[in-house]
Design a protein around this motif. Structure first.
Motif, PDB file in Angstrom:
ATOM      1  N   PHE A 177     -10.529  -2.656   1.104  1.00 35.93           N
ATOM      2  CA  PHE A 177      -9.575  -3.256   0.925  1.00 35.93           C
ATOM      3  C   PHE A 177     -10.690  -5.052   0.488  1.00 35.93           C
ATOM      4  O   PHE A 177     -11.586  -5.237   1.497  1.00 35.93           O
TER       5      PHE A 177
ATOM      6  N   ALA B 149      -5.434   0.838   2.476  1.00 36.05           N
ATOM      7  CA  ALA B 149      -6.178   0.161   2.821  1.00 36.05           C
ATOM      8  C   ALA B 149      -7.801  -0.112   3.422  1.00 36.05           C
ATOM      9  O   ALA B 149      -8.164  -1.456   2.982  1.00 36.05           O
TER      10      ALA B 149
ATOM     11  N   PHE C 206       1.167  -1.331  -0.182  1.00 39.10           N
ATOM     12  CA  PHE C 206       0.034  -0.247   0.763  1.00 39.10           C
ATOM     13  C   PHE C 206       1.403   1.155  -0.029  1.00 39.10           C
ATOM     14  O   PHE C 206       0.668   2.294  -0.917  1.00 39.10           O
TER      15      PHE C 206
ATOM     16  N   GLN D 106      -5.346  -3.234   5.686  1.00 37.13           N
ATOM     17  CA  GLN D 106      -4.195  -3.103   6.751  1.00 37.13           C
ATOM     18  C   GLN D 106      -2.906  -3.880   7.310  1.00 37.13           C
ATOM     19  O   GLN D 106      -1.997  -3.765   7.565  1.00 37.13           O
TER      20      GLN D 106
END
Length: 300
Positions: free
Chosen positions: A82, A79, A68, A204
């Protein structure tokens, strides 16, 4: 032959399917992440060392995920949302039972809540309550052949999801690759995590499935895994490719072996005021037998 599905596994599978049915009408990752995983799992948390758990706000924002961004806040921002819809993990290589797993399949393993220390090579640390299952369960199901000596892990390669993979000059060579010796992978501490803090993993933090090896520096705990391969030779890992003089294959936490650019003798505990001394193997002395007779400065 036993053909009747265990009631506990059936209920876990049914609960996960309920979430999947809801997710069919919207973004799967957002819906799954909003569901406390404790609604699915009732297992007690394992915290034998009685560690003080890091505040969730730190663990979900102070992260390294270079796919990222190398900037921690920016990585969290990028993120967001996602999408792990339809995620699959291919288990292959030198094994008798190769298989492509869905996330639903993983919930048929013995899911546990485990509290582990996490030590970053950047000399900071956290304590995180993970949710997942022992990698040894997956390995036993795959039945590696005698020639299998290592396990190779690969992160998703998708330029539409990971900005740095799409960069003109990416920071790392992608896809991200990590590896363990087979006996390390089989150790009871080694975990495949699907969640943390009673929720499924966020983008993340390595959604939807990542490795957690608590006695090694954090970069060994590869995120967003799509491939697990049994191989005969030691795999060349991403950080070895980046700088082999600074990052070895083993990456065991060792306060007596400094990174070439900084000491590893102490660590900054995220969320706390003072530093603390770093312990060999990050405090997990039960893995010491894996490295008996090895020069820990040579095999860093």
């Amino acid at each position: 032959m036993q053909e009747i599905t265990d009631k506990r596994l059936y209920k876990r599978r049914r609960d996960f399917l309920k979430l999947g049915a809801l997710a069919s009408t919207a973004c799967v990752q957002n819906l799954l992440a909003s569901q406390p995983i404790s609604q699915i799992l009732n297992s007690p948390i394992k915290n034998p060392q009685n560690l003080d758990i890091t505040d969730k706000s730190h663990a979900t924002t102070y992260v390294n995920f270079y796919e990222f961004s190398t900037n921690k806040p920016e990585a969290v921002k990028l993120a967001k949302g996602f999408d792990a819809t339809g995620w699959k993990v291919e288990v292959s290589g030198l094994c008798e039972n190769p298989k492509t797993y869905t996330m639903e399949d993983f919930f048929n393993f013995e899911i546990e809540k485990r509290v582990y220390r996490m030590r970053c090579v950047e000399a900071w640390s956290m304590v995180i309550p993970w949710i997942g299952f022992g990698l040894n369960e997956l390995i036993n199901a795959a039945k590696p052949t005698p020639n299998a000596k290592f396990v190779k892990f690969t992160t998703l390669l998708d330029k539409s999801k990971f900005p740095d993979q799409n960069a003109t000059f990416p920071v790392l060579k992608y896809p991200y690759v990590e590896g363990l010796r087979l006996d390390e992978a089989m150790h009871p501490l080694t975990l495949l995590a699907v969640g943390m803090y009673d929720e499924l993993l966020s983008g993340q933090n390595g959604a939807p499935i990542r490795l957690v090896v608590p006695w090694k520096y954090g970069f060994k705990s590869i995120k967003s895994i799509t491939k697990i391969e049994f191989v005969s030779d030691m795999p060349r890992t991403t950080w070895q490719e980046y700088n082999p003089s600074e990052y070895g294959f083993y990456a065991n936490v060792n306060p007596n072996v400094s990174h070439p650019r900084w000491s590893q003798s102490s660590e900054r505990v995220i969320g706390k005021l003072f530093k603390q001394e770093t312990e060999l193997y990050n405090g997990y002395s039960e893995v010491a037998s894996l490295y008996e007779g090895m020069d820990l400065k040579k095999w860093f």
